[in-house]
Design a protein around this motif. Structure first.
Motif, short mmCIF file in Angstrom:
data_model
loop_
_atom_site.label_atom_id
_atom_site.label_comp_id
_atom_site.label_asym_id
_atom_site.label_seq_id
_atom_site.Cartn_x
_atom_site.Cartn_y
_atom_site.Cartn_z
N VAL A 126 0.84 -1.20 0.00
CA VAL A 126 0.00 0.00 0.00
C VAL A 126 0.88 1.26 0.00
CG1 VAL A 126 -1.66 1.35 1.34
CG2 VAL A 126 -1.96 -1.11 1.13
N GLY A 127 0.53 2.19 -0.87
CA GLY A 127 1.25 3.45 -0.94
C GLY A 127 2.39 3.48 -1.94
N THR A 128 2.73 2.32 -2.51
CA THR A 128 3.81 2.29 -3.51
C THR A 128 3.28 2.89 -4.81
OG1 THR A 128 4.66 0.24 -2.54
CG2 THR A 128 5.42 0.79 -4.75
N LEU A 129 4.06 3.79 -5.39
CA LEU A 129 3.68 4.43 -6.64
C LEU A 129 4.86 4.33 -7.61
CD1 LEU A 129 1.47 6.17 -8.06
CD2 LEU A 129 2.64 8.18 -7.14
N LYS A 130 4.63 3.71 -8.78
CA LYS A 130 5.70 3.54 -9.77
C LYS A 130 5.18 3.88 -11.15
CE LYS A 130 7.72 -0.51 -7.46
NZ LYS A 130 7.90 -1.97 -7.61
N LYS A 131 5.99 4.62 -11.91
CA LYS A 131 5.64 4.88 -13.31
C LYS A 131 6.03 3.64 -14.10
CE LYS A 131 6.19 8.91 -15.60
NZ LYS A 131 6.90 10.00 -16.30
N SER A 132 5.05 3.02 -14.75
CA SER A 132 5.34 1.81 -15.52
C SER A 132 5.44 2.09 -17.02
CB SER A 132 4.29 0.74 -15.25
OG SER A 132 3.00 1.21 -15.59
N VAL A 133 4.76 3.12 -17.49
CA VAL A 133 4.82 3.50 -18.91
C VAL A 133 4.91 5.02 -18.99
CG1 VAL A 133 3.60 3.49 -21.12
CG2 VAL A 133 3.43 1.50 -19.62
N SER A 134 5.92 5.51 -19.68
CA SER A 134 6.05 6.96 -19.88
C SER A 134 5.04 7.41 -20.91
CB SER A 134 7.45 7.32 -20.36
OG SER A 134 8.39 7.04 -19.37
N GLY A 135 4.44 8.54 -20.67
CA GLY A 135 3.48 9.10 -21.62
C GLY A 135 4.17 10.05 -22.59
N HIS A 136 3.44 10.45 -23.59
CA HIS A 136 3.92 11.43 -24.57
C HIS A 136 2.97 12.63 -24.56
CE1 HIS A 136 5.95 7.84 -26.17
NE2 HIS A 136 6.81 8.70 -26.69
N ASP A 137 3.53 13.82 -24.49
CA ASP A 137 2.73 15.03 -24.60
C ASP A 137 2.28 15.19 -26.05
OD1 ASP A 137 3.29 15.60 -21.92
OD2 ASP A 137 5.01 16.85 -22.43
N ALA A 138 1.09 15.79 -26.23
CA ALA A 138 0.65 16.16 -27.58
C ALA A 138 1.38 17.46 -27.92
CB ALA A 138 -0.87 16.37 -27.61
N ILE A 139 2.06 17.46 -29.05
CA ILE A 139 2.88 18.61 -29.42
C ILE A 139 2.63 18.97 -30.88
CG2 ILE A 139 5.27 19.33 -29.89
CD1 ILE A 139 6.12 17.84 -27.40
N LYS A 140 2.56 20.27 -31.13
CA LYS A 140 2.61 20.80 -32.49
C LYS A 140 3.91 21.56 -32.59
CE LYS A 140 -2.30 21.06 -33.37
NZ LYS A 140 -3.43 21.87 -33.84
N ALA A 141 4.65 21.31 -33.66
CA ALA A 141 5.98 21.93 -33.81
C ALA A 141 6.20 22.37 -35.23
CB ALA A 141 7.06 20.95 -33.38
N LYS A 142 7.13 23.30 -35.37
CA LYS A 142 7.51 23.83 -36.68
C LYS A 142 9.03 23.84 -36.74
CE LYS A 142 4.76 26.89 -38.59
NZ LYS A 142 4.07 28.13 -38.96
N LEU A 143 9.57 23.52 -37.91
CA LEU A 143 11.02 23.58 -38.12
C LEU A 143 11.32 24.77 -39.02
CD1 LEU A 143 13.72 22.18 -37.51
CD2 LEU A 143 13.46 20.96 -39.68
N TRP A 144 12.25 25.61 -38.56
CA TRP A 144 12.64 26.82 -39.28
C TRP A 144 14.05 26.68 -39.83
CZ3 TRP A 144 9.11 30.61 -39.98
CH2 TRP A 144 7.99 30.62 -39.13
N LYS A 145 14.24 27.08 -41.09
CA LYS A 145 15.56 27.17 -41.70
C LYS A 145 16.02 28.62 -41.52
CE LYS A 145 17.94 26.92 -46.14
NZ LYS A 145 17.75 26.64 -47.58
N VAL A 146 17.16 28.79 -40.84
CA VAL A 146 17.69 30.12 -40.59
C VAL A 146 19.01 30.27 -41.34
CG1 VAL A 146 18.49 31.73 -38.81
CG2 VAL A 146 16.62 30.12 -38.30
N VAL A 147 19.09 31.28 -42.18
CA VAL A 147 20.29 31.56 -42.96
C VAL A 147 20.93 32.84 -42.43
CG1 VAL A 147 21.26 32.04 -45.24
CG2 VAL A 147 19.34 30.43 -45.01
N THR A 148 22.23 32.74 -42.12
CA THR A 148 22.98 33.93 -41.71
C THR A 148 24.14 34.14 -42.67
OG1 THR A 148 24.40 32.65 -40.21
CG2 THR A 148 22.42 33.65 -39.24
N VAL A 149 24.51 35.39 -42.84
CA VAL A 149 25.69 35.74 -43.62
C VAL A 149 26.54 36.64 -42.73
CG1 VAL A 149 26.58 36.90 -45.68
CG2 VAL A 149 24.48 35.54 -45.83
N ASN A 150 27.77 36.18 -42.50
CA ASN A 150 28.70 36.90 -41.61
C ASN A 150 28.06 37.21 -40.25
OD1 ASN A 150 30.73 36.90 -43.60
ND2 ASN A 150 29.81 38.69 -44.56
N GLY A 151 27.28 36.24 -39.73
CA GLY A 151 26.69 36.36 -38.40
C GLY A 151 25.36 37.09 -38.33
#
Length: 179
Positions: A126-151
C-alpha cells in the motif's frame, strides 16, 4: 532487423525494424543541412527522444518514406558509417553559396498538452507508486531554416510542421496488504 520499440496505435511496443527511424532522422538532418530538396518526409505519430520535434523522419514500409532530390547542378555523394555505436552521414557536393553563409535549423514547439495519467492497482505494498509506462505530450511543432551571412540573419523560413499525438503515462499504485 532486430526487435526494438515501435509506435503502434498510440502505444510503444516491441517490433521488427524499431530503431530504423533513427537512421532516417539522422540522414534527414544531414540532407537539410546540405540544402538538398526533401520531396517526402513524415513525422512520427508521437515525439521521439533522439531529435527535437520536427527534426525526425519516420519511415514505415509501404506507408511512410524519406525521399531526397538533388536540386543542385552538381553530383552529390552521401556517405554513411558507424563508429562506436554512433551513426554519421556526410553529404559531399559543390558549395555554390557565398563565403560567410551558414544554415541552421530551429525547432519551435507551437503548442503542448501534457500527457494524461492512468493509475492501475498492483499487488505492491500500500502506498507504492511507480511509473510503468512513460506518456507522450501532444505537441505541435515547426522547423525553421535560418540563414545567416557573416553572423547576421538574412532569412528564416518554415521547412515543415509536425503534429504529435499524446499517449497516457501509466502509474501502478500499490494496494497490497499482508492480509
Amino acid at each position: 532487423f532486430r526487435m526494438a520499440n515501435v509506435y503502434v496505435g498510440g502505444t510503444t511496443q516491441p517490433g521488427i525494424g524499431g530503431g530504423v527511424c533513427q537512421v532516417s532522422s539522422t540522414l534527414y538532418n544531414a540532407v537539410i543541412l546540405a540544402e538538398l530538396e526533401i520531396t517526402e518526409r513524415w513525422s512520427h505519430s508521437m515525439t521521439v527522444d533522439y531529435v527535437k520535434p520536427s527534426m525526425d523522419a519516420a519511415i514505415s514500409e509501404g506507408y511512410k518514406d524519406l525521399k531526397i532530390k538533388n536540386n543542385t547542378d552538381a553530383p552529390v555523394y552521401i556517405e554513411g558509417y558507424t563508429t562506436g555505436g554512433k551513426l554519421t552521414f556526410t553529404v559531399y557536393g559543390k558549395n555554390s553559396h557565398e563565403a560567410g553563409r551558414k544554415v541552421s535549423y530551429v525547432s519551435e514547439v507551437t503548442s503542448k498538452i501534457e500527457a494524461k495519467k492512468k493509475f492501475v492497482a498492483s499487488g505492491d505494498p500500500v502506498g507504492t507508486l511507480k511509473k510503468s509506462v512513460s506518456g507522450h505530450d501532444a505537441i505541435k511543432a515547426k522547423l525553421w531554416k535560418v540563414v545567416t551571412v557573416n553572423g547576421s540573419e538574412v532569412s528564416r523560413e518554415a521547412v515543415n510542421s509536425s503534429n504529435y499525438q499524446s499517449s497516457k503515462a501509466t502509474w501502478t499504485v500499490g494496494v497490497g496488504t499482508d492480509n
